[in-house]
Design an enzyme around this catalytic site. Structure first.
Site, PDB file in Angstrom:
ATOM      1  N   ASP A 130      -7.070  -5.684  -4.749  1.00 20.02           N
ATOM      2  CA  ASP A 130      -6.888  -3.375  -4.215  1.00 20.02           C
ATOM      3  C   ASP A 130      -5.476  -3.592  -4.422  1.00 20.02           C
ATOM      4  OD1 ASP A 130      -7.601  -5.878  -1.840  1.00 20.02           O
ATOM      5  OD2 ASP A 130      -7.881  -4.065  -0.500  1.00 20.02           O
ATOM      6  N   ASP A 159       0.550  -1.206   0.210  1.00 21.75           N
ATOM      7  CA  ASP A 159       0.093   0.401   0.160  1.00 21.75           C
ATOM      8  C   ASP A 159       0.657   1.167   0.213  1.00 21.75           C
ATOM      9  OD1 ASP A 159      -2.870  -1.402  -0.860  1.00 21.75           O
ATOM     10  OD2 ASP A 159      -2.619  -1.752   1.526  1.00 21.75           O
TER      11      ASP A 159
HETATM   12  N1  GLY Z   1      -7.338  -1.901   1.256  1.00 27.29           N
HETATM   13  C1  GLY Z   1      -8.008  -2.237   2.130  1.00 27.29           C
HETATM   14  C2  GLY Z   1      -9.213  -2.333   2.098  1.00 27.29           C
HETATM   15  O1  GLY Z   1      -9.510  -1.529   1.213  1.00 27.29           O
HETATM   16  O2  GLY Z   1      -9.732  -2.528   3.246  1.00 27.29           O
END
Ligand code: GLY
Length: 383
Positions: free
Chosen positions: A161, A104
């Site tokens: 994600d 992330d």
């Molecule tokens: N990337 C984690 C979520 O979407 O909660």
């Protein structure tokens, strides 16, 4: 304190019609948030409307500064830049301490270091963005052709994600002319198409791979209702992420992947166009929690598709985004609650874990602002 008169857009039939008034109200709202949030790094606001304050290596730390950079870019107002300026430096400091950064870094450094460099030419910001891209590229699993998601024991896990985190790799490839970053981003995006997106346009959240051979072991339910369900934010990450990947590469396979996910997403929406948290949580979704962050992220991705497909085809996606955004604006925003620190309500973080259900989520706020800025003609891109 300036007030917001939400009655101005209650009779609007389209978001485009409401936009001038909403955009003005948004600035009042964000100006207020600057005072309310102070130095906080927000993630979740529960019923009391007060945002929490997370560690700087937490995955959501880039979204609040991202809101500020977009508003600075679109309005030219200096106070947004001043409030946004220091965040990438804080993240860099955290990078050299004990930390839990993972895939992330894209969500964290694209809306801070990268956009800061784009808008101001700041060399420190450029260095930080490139460091984050290097860190992300270092998580690539060559055998499985995926970016490793999280840390600790989850060595072979990839998650949908990450589709959104590819942007920082495409940016780095162009910035220093090194195609390795683009090769890695494309390889991961190809895995999203072949392994994450199902035939019908629904999407897996987590896939577990053998990290040595790269062989797919199994899908996992993750934040969705189960391994074969359809977590709406995962759909939104795939839709927006594949639309971005098309913008960076011009390769139509990513455009078609984004369209496939978009069509499924739109087919699953309830009457008010704001997604439930998982499209397959039950036969009848009535009364189940919504996820406004899935709605705003998908709307922003749909606007990316609209930009990619001018003419009649593109207008289909633009109209869909407009309907979602108008519904969020009229029914899911905090305009009439001056003490509320968030913009949207009714987000769902992680329902299976019992965490953050029917709350405000800073990434829901971010994608709402991003989408409205696109409607306003915003030219730069963070993702
Ligand atoms: N990337 C984690 C979520 O979407 O909660």
């Amino acid at each position: 304190m300036s007030t917001i008169d939400s009655s101005k857009w209650q009779n609007a039939v389209t978001m485009q019609e409401a936009l001038p008034d909403v955009w003005e109200a948004l600035q009042t709202k964000v100006d207020r948030m600057i005072g309310q949030l102070g130095g906080k790094s927000p993630h979740v606001a529960k019923a009391d409307g007060i945002y929490d304050d997370m560690r700087h290596d937490w995955w959501t730390s880039g979204f609040w500064p991202g809101i500020l950079w977009i508003l600075h870019d679109q309005t030219g107002k200096e106070h947004y830049k001043e409030a946004a300026w220091g965040w990438d430096e804080r993240f860099e400091r955290k990078m050299i301490e004990d930390n839990n950064f993972h895939h992330d870094v894209g969500f964290q450094f694209s809306p801070t270091a990268v956009i800061k460099y784009m808008l101001t030419g700041d060399k420190d910001a450029r260095r930080r963005g490139l460091q984050a891209a290097n860190f992300l590229a270092g998580r690539f699993n060559l055998a499985g052709r995926f970016l490793r998601a999280w840390n600790q024991e989850k060595i072979g896990w990839a998650i949908v994600d990450s589709s959104m985190n590819l942007s920082i790799l495409f940016w780095a490839a162009a910035e220093i002319g090194d195609p390795r970053f683009e090769q890695i981003a494309r390889a991961h995006a190809d895995t999203v198409i072949t392994k994450f997106i199902r035939e019908d346009g629904s999407v897996n959240h987590i896939l577990s791979f053998d990290p040595r051979t790269g062989e797919l072991i199994e899908p996992l339910g993750g934040q969705g209702a189960g391994p074969n369900s359809s977590w709406s934010r995962g759909q939104a990450w795939a839709l927006h992420g594949m639309a971005n990947t098309y913008r960076y590469t011009g390769d139509v396979k990513y455009l078609h992947a984004a369209q496939r996910v978009a069509h499924y997403f739109l087919a699953c929406l309830p009457d008010d166009y704001v997604a439930h948290w998982d499209f397959r949580a039950a036969d009848d979704l009535t009364g189940l929690p919504r996820d406004t962050s899935a709605a705003s992220c998908a709307a922003s991705g749909l606007l990316e598709l609209a930009a990619a497909l001018p003419g009649v085809e593109g207008s289909l996606y633009r109209r869909a985004a407009d309907r979602i955004l108008l519904s969020l604006t009229k029914h899911y925003a905090t305009w009439d609650q001056p003490g509320h620190e968030a913009i949207l309500v009714a987000g769902t973080g992680n329902l299976p874990a019992g965490q953050n259900i029917d709350v405000s989520l800073i990434y829901g706020d971010y994608y709402y602002v991003e989408a409205l800025a696109k409607l306003q003609g915003w030219k730069h891109r963070i993702f």
